[in-house]
Design a protein around this motif. Structure first.
Motif, PDB file in Angstrom:
ATOM      1  N   SER A  99      22.705 -27.539  13.898  1.00 31.88           N
ATOM      2  CA  SER A  99      23.240 -28.568  13.002  1.00 31.88           C
ATOM      3  C   SER A  99      22.456 -28.616  11.692  1.00 31.88           C
ATOM      4  CB  SER A  99      23.261 -29.944  13.672  1.00 31.88           C
ATOM      5  OG  SER A  99      21.958 -30.400  13.943  1.00 31.88           O
ATOM      6  N   PHE A 100      21.151 -28.334  11.740  1.00 35.84           N
ATOM      7  CA  PHE A 100      20.364 -28.269  10.507  1.00 35.84           C
ATOM      8  C   PHE A 100      20.862 -27.149   9.599  1.00 35.84           C
ATOM      9  CE2 PHE A 100      16.769 -26.028   8.447  1.00 35.84           C
ATOM     10  CZ  PHE A 100      16.574 -26.922   7.410  1.00 35.84           C
ATOM     11  N   ILE A 101      21.075 -25.961  10.164  1.00 38.05           N
ATOM     12  CA  ILE A 101      21.551 -24.828   9.361  1.00 38.05           C
ATOM     13  C   ILE A 101      22.951 -25.105   8.825  1.00 38.05           C
ATOM     14  CG2 ILE A 101      22.222 -22.390   9.476  1.00 38.05           C
ATOM     15  CD1 ILE A 101      19.849 -22.023  11.445  1.00 38.05           C
ATOM     16  N   GLU A 102      23.811 -25.672   9.658  1.00 33.13           N
ATOM     17  CA  GLU A 102      25.169 -26.022   9.210  1.00 33.13           C
ATOM     18  C   GLU A 102      25.106 -26.996   8.036  1.00 33.13           C
ATOM     19  OE1 GLU A 102      29.262 -28.097  10.898  1.00 33.13           O
ATOM     20  OE2 GLU A 102      27.679 -27.545  12.313  1.00 33.13           O
ATOM     21  N   GLU A 103      24.256 -28.002   8.147  1.00 33.33           N
ATOM     22  CA  GLU A 103      24.090 -28.997   7.073  1.00 33.33           C
ATOM     23  C   GLU A 103      23.549 -28.343   5.793  1.00 33.33           C
ATOM     24  OE1 GLU A 103      20.757 -32.276   6.626  1.00 33.33           O
ATOM     25  OE2 GLU A 103      22.235 -32.864   8.152  1.00 33.33           O
ATOM     26  N   ALA A 104      22.576 -27.445   5.937  1.00 35.42           N
ATOM     27  CA  ALA A 104      21.988 -26.774   4.776  1.00 35.42           C
ATOM     28  C   ALA A 104      23.024 -25.907   4.058  1.00 35.42           C
ATOM     29  CB  ALA A 104      20.794 -25.931   5.207  1.00 35.42           C
ATOM     30  N   VAL A 105      23.825 -25.184   4.810  1.00 30.16           N
ATOM     31  CA  VAL A 105      24.866 -24.349   4.207  1.00 30.16           C
ATOM     32  C   VAL A 105      25.912 -25.219   3.525  1.00 30.16           C
ATOM     33  CG1 VAL A 105      26.747 -22.726   4.710  1.00 30.16           C
ATOM     34  CG2 VAL A 105      24.489 -22.402   5.771  1.00 30.16           C
ATOM     35  N   ARG A 106      26.333 -26.299   4.190  1.00 28.76           N
ATOM     36  CA  ARG A 106      27.320 -27.204   3.613  1.00 28.76           C
ATOM     37  C   ARG A 106      26.792 -27.806   2.305  1.00 28.76           C
ATOM     38  NH1 ARG A 106      28.485 -29.888   7.805  1.00 28.76           N
ATOM     39  NH2 ARG A 106      30.427 -28.847   8.296  1.00 28.76           N
ATOM     40  N   ASP A 107      25.532 -28.249   2.310  1.00 31.74           N
ATOM     41  CA  ASP A 107      24.929 -28.830   1.101  1.00 31.74           C
ATOM     42  C   ASP A 107      24.879 -27.820  -0.041  1.00 31.74           C
ATOM     43  OD1 ASP A 107      24.584 -31.189   2.495  1.00 31.74           O
ATOM     44  OD2 ASP A 107      22.403 -30.983   2.692  1.00 31.74           O
ATOM     45  N   LYS A 108      24.497 -26.598   0.256  1.00 28.96           N
ATOM     46  CA  LYS A 108      24.417 -25.556  -0.768  1.00 28.96           C
ATOM     47  C   LYS A 108      25.801 -25.266  -1.348  1.00 28.96           C
ATOM     48  CE  LYS A 108      22.335 -22.237  -3.033  1.00 28.96           C
ATOM     49  NZ  LYS A 108      21.239 -22.417  -3.954  1.00 28.96           N
ATOM     50  N   LEU A 109      26.814 -25.163  -0.504  1.00 31.94           N
ATOM     51  CA  LEU A 109      28.163 -24.891  -0.981  1.00 31.94           C
ATOM     52  C   LEU A 109      28.734 -26.059  -1.770  1.00 31.94           C
ATOM     53  CD1 LEU A 109      29.634 -22.946   2.065  1.00 31.94           C
ATOM     54  CD2 LEU A 109      28.871 -22.017  -0.130  1.00 31.94           C
ATOM     55  N   THR A 110      28.391 -27.270  -1.380  1.00 34.31           N
ATOM     56  CA  THR A 110      28.835 -28.433  -2.131  1.00 34.31           C
ATOM     57  C   THR A 110      28.220 -28.417  -3.528  1.00 34.31           C
ATOM     58  OG1 THR A 110      29.124 -29.729  -0.122  1.00 34.31           O
ATOM     59  CG2 THR A 110      28.867 -30.971  -2.165  1.00 34.31           C
TER      60      THR A 110
END
Length: 114
Positions: A99-110
């Protein structure tokens, strides 16, 4: 400039060969090799769509399930130190590493799309 295109859930790359004077690409995210080309953007798009349609038709005729690109799971190589740091951070935030990696990727793409 965008260097990909999408059709029926498949993502295709866009490249150019100056030597041959053609645009070309292949479907990304699957093991099957589906390639296409064209001398201009319109031809490239038409050949991409045709290649995907041919692949789907062949799968249907052979009774096979077409490969799906980007199923939602992947292997990521981080290196041992980064892996450890990410895991420790995730634990400290009471979340899983996934979930941390998913959140980090989502934040970067946003941030990129903002």
């Amino acid at each position: 400039m965008k260097n990909t295109m999408e059709y029926k859930g498949y993502v295709g790359s866009i490249e150019f060969s100056e030597e041959d004077g053609v645009f070309f690409g292949k479907v990304q995210g699957i093991r099957s090799l589906i390639s296409y080309e064209g001398t201009n953007a319109s031809e490239l798009i038409t050949d991409f769509h045709g290649a995907v349609d041919d692949y789907l038709d062949l799968c249907e005729k052979e009774g096979q399930v077409p490969e799906s690109a980007y199923k939602g799971s992947l292997n990521v190589r981080l290196g041992s130190e980064l892996h450890k740091r990410a895991a420790v951070y995730a634990i400290s935030q009471q979340q899983s590493l996934n979930s941390f990696i998913e959140e980090a990727v989502r934040d970067k793409l946003t941030a990129v799309n903002a």
